[in-house]
Structures are given as structure tokens and as C-alpha cells.
Enzyme design. Structure first.
Site, PDB file in Angstrom:
ATOM      1  N   GLY A 195      21.750  27.100  32.847  1.00  0.00           N
ATOM      2  CA  GLY A 195      22.358  28.373  32.495  1.00  0.00           C
ATOM      3  C   GLY A 195      22.007  28.760  31.074  1.00  0.00           C
ATOM      4  CG  LEU A 196      21.430  32.486  27.902  1.00  0.00           C
ATOM      5  CD1 LEU A 196      20.135  31.969  27.290  1.00  0.00           C
ATOM      6  CD2 LEU A 196      21.447  34.016  27.912  1.00  0.00           C
ATOM      7  CG  ASP A 211      28.960  28.436  28.941  1.00  0.00           C
ATOM      8  OD1 ASP A 211      29.955  28.064  29.578  1.00  0.00           O
ATOM      9  OD2 ASP A 211      28.860  28.315  27.701  1.00  0.00           O
ATOM     10  CE1 TYR A 232      31.688  29.327  22.416  1.00  0.00           C
ATOM     11  CE2 TYR A 232      30.274  30.174  24.155  1.00  0.00           C
ATOM     12  CZ  TYR A 232      30.870  29.102  23.515  1.00  0.00           C
ATOM     13  OH  TYR A 232      30.651  27.833  23.965  1.00  0.00           O
ATOM     14  CE  LYS A 242      32.830  27.295  26.482  1.00  0.00           C
ATOM     15  NZ  LYS A 242      31.637  27.794  27.220  1.00  0.00           N
ATOM     16  CG  HIS A 297      36.442  26.437  24.225  1.00  0.00           C
ATOM     17  ND1 HIS A 297      36.000  27.671  23.834  1.00  0.00           N
ATOM     18  CD2 HIS A 297      35.459  25.582  23.865  1.00  0.00           C
ATOM     19  CE1 HIS A 297      34.809  27.568  23.266  1.00  0.00           C
ATOM     20  NE2 HIS A 297      34.467  26.302  23.268  1.00  0.00           N
TER      21      HIS A 297
END
Length: 293
Positions: free
Chosen positions: A18-19, A45, A50, A75, A108
Site C-alpha cells: 500500500g501507499l 494507508d 496525519y 487510524k 494508532h
């Protein structure tokens, strides 16, 4: 040859590569995601912490790839732990991503200093799973003691534990525990990018053993490390914003490492963590408000 998908413990298929978009600025996230999907990736992801979920959603839509062809993973951050807070965290993440269902949601961090909130948040994930709002649930950065307690006090075995894992930090004991319970090991910093942070750190990209294996296959060191993850049954989420690197990291399905080469990479483990100790992540030190959608 390693498969390009992995079946989770509830039967859901996850694309193995995945990226990742950790520390990808919002203004380049949309372009990186769209480019990855054009290159053939079908797994993205992200995470609430983020602060780029909205741009991930924009990238998916800009790619022209249908939503149901993309495995979308996010997450929830520790500030949204607790039962009701985690249910609301779904609304925030889904709203930013522009979707009504997620493929995988992870907690997370274990938040060991308030594990009661962690357990309540995971029970909220179980509710979201039962209600069909998410296809699979799991955790991230959970160590054996965290997993053992979670398994003892909740119902659904996590489908995934996303952890720091690269040739220099392999967490073999934790991987063994995952295998015993049918939990997929998903590697963040899978090509050891974190080993390049800070002055003078030994980097996986300069490792003689990895360079030798890469030369033997006509591949890059990064491709060798990703192939190592695949052949050992792990998912990996390499991060890049450069189109050439994004393409390179996905071009790992046409060669195979020998058992001797796999063993040589296994022997590189230093046992030294590059990221923070999960037990150091507390609400006092790392708590932050996750904006509404």
C-alpha cells in the site's frame, strides 16, 4: 511467487503493498495518492493524526479508480479513545475521506497509561464492524503485553497490527505472537526510512548485504526489502511522493529472493527501534484535538 493480496483473519482481501502518507504534506498528498492508484496500487494507508485524510479522499476521486477498488485504511488517534469518542472519530475520518465505509480502521497507539480508554475504543471498532461501517479492525504499535490484554478483554481478534518493521528492527517475538492469533503483521517504515533520520544513523539503503542482493536481481535496495516483506507474509506500506519512487516500490512482484537471501536479511536485525517507544505515547505528551469533518 508471493501473492499481491493477503487474506485477513475475517476473509477480507488486503492488497499486500500500500501507499503510506505519514508526514506527507496535505498539498502533495492528493497528487501522490492519485499517482499511486494510476500506477496500480489499490491500498492507501492514512491516519487521523496525519491531518491529510481529506486530501487522500480527493486523490482517490482524482485518480478515476472506483472507490470499491481501493482498500482504504485509517487510524484513530489517542485523543479520540473511549467508546463514544471513537464512534465519533469514524464520522470525522469518513467525512474527511468522503466515504461511508472504511476497509480497515486501526487504533494508532496502545495508550498504555489509559488502557481502559483503549479497550473502550476497540469495543467501538467492534460496533462499527458489526454495523458494516468497516470491513476489518485492528491496532497499531501494540506490543505483546498490549495485545494479550486486548485479546483477553475484547471479542474480535484484530485483523492487523501495524508496527515498525524493517531489516534493522524486526520484532520477531511480536511477529510470532501475531502468527499464533492470525493477526497480520503490517510494516510501517518497511524499507527502513526511519534509519536515515538523525545524524550518523546507519541506513538500510547503504547496507552491503542488501546492496549485494539488489545487484544480483537488478533491483533497488528498497525493492529487495519490500520483496522480503512479501515473501515472509507481511503487508508493507512504503511512503513516497515522487512518481518514480512510487512506481519502483510497486514493481516487486516479478522476482523472488532465495532462502539464503531471506536469511541474510533476517540476520541484519539490530533490535534497535527507530520510532518512539509505544509506552511513551501519552495523552499528556501527545494528545491533540482531531478536527471535525
Amino acid at each position: 511467487m508471493a501473492k499481491n493480496t493477503i487474506t485477513l483473519n475475517n476473509g477480507v482481501e488486503l492488497p499486500a503493498i500500500g501507499l503510506g502518507v505519514f508526514q506527507t504534506p496535505p498539498d502533495v498528498t492528493t497528487t501522490a495518492v492519485a499517482e499511486a492508484l494510476r500506477q496500480g496500487y489499490r491500498h492507501i494507508d492514512t491516519a487521523a493524526a496525519y491531518m491529510n485524510e481529506r486530501e487522500v479522499g480527493e486523490g482517490i476521486r482524482a485518480s478515476g479508480v472506483a472507490r470499491d477498488e481501493v482498500f482504504l485504511e485509517t487510524k484513530f488517534w489517542i485523543s479520540d479513545y473511549g467508546y463514544d469518542a471513537a464512534l465519533h472519530a469514524f464520522d470525522k475520518s469518513a467525512g474527511k475521506l468522503g466515504v461511508d465505509r472504511l476497509d480497515l480502521i486501526l487504533l494508532h497507539q496502545p495508550l498504555s497509561s489509559r488502557f481502559d480508554l483503549t479497550l473502550d475504543a476497540y469495543r467501538a471498532l467492534e460496533k462499527l464492524l458489526a454495523d458494516g461501517k468497516v470491513r476489518a479492525i485492528g491496532v497499531s504499535n501494540f506490543m505483546p503485553e498490549h495485545l494479550e490484554r486486548l485479546l483477553a478483554e475484547t471479542t474480535v481478534v484484530p485483523a492487523v497490527n501495524q508496527i515498525e518493521l524493517h531489516p534493522y528492527f524486526q520484532q520477531t517475538g511480536l511477529q510470532k505472537l501475531h502468527a499464533e492469533h492470525g493477526i497480520l503483521t503490517q510494516a510501517w517504515s518497511p524499507i527502513g526510512g526511519i534509519t536515515s533520520y538523525g545524524g550518523g544513523a546507519k541506513s538500510t539503503f547503504d547496507d552491503p548485504a542488501l546492496l549485494e542482493i539488489a545487484g544480483a536481481h537488478g533491483k533497488s535496495v528498497a525493492q529487495v526489502m519490500l520483496r522480503w516483506h512479501l515473501q515472509e507474509g507481511r503487508s508493507a506500506i512504503p511512503k513516497s511522493t515522487k512518481p518514480a519512487r512510487i512506481a519502483e516500490n510497486f514493481d516487486v512482484f516479478d522476482f523472488e529472493l532465495s532462502s539464503e537471501q531471506l536469511a541474510a536479511i533476517d540476520a541484519l536485525d539490530t533490535g534497535v527501534r527507530g520510532g518512539p517507544d509505544p509506552d511513551s505515547i501519552t495523552l499528556e505528551n501527545y494528545g491533540m484535538a482531531i478536527p471535525e469533518a
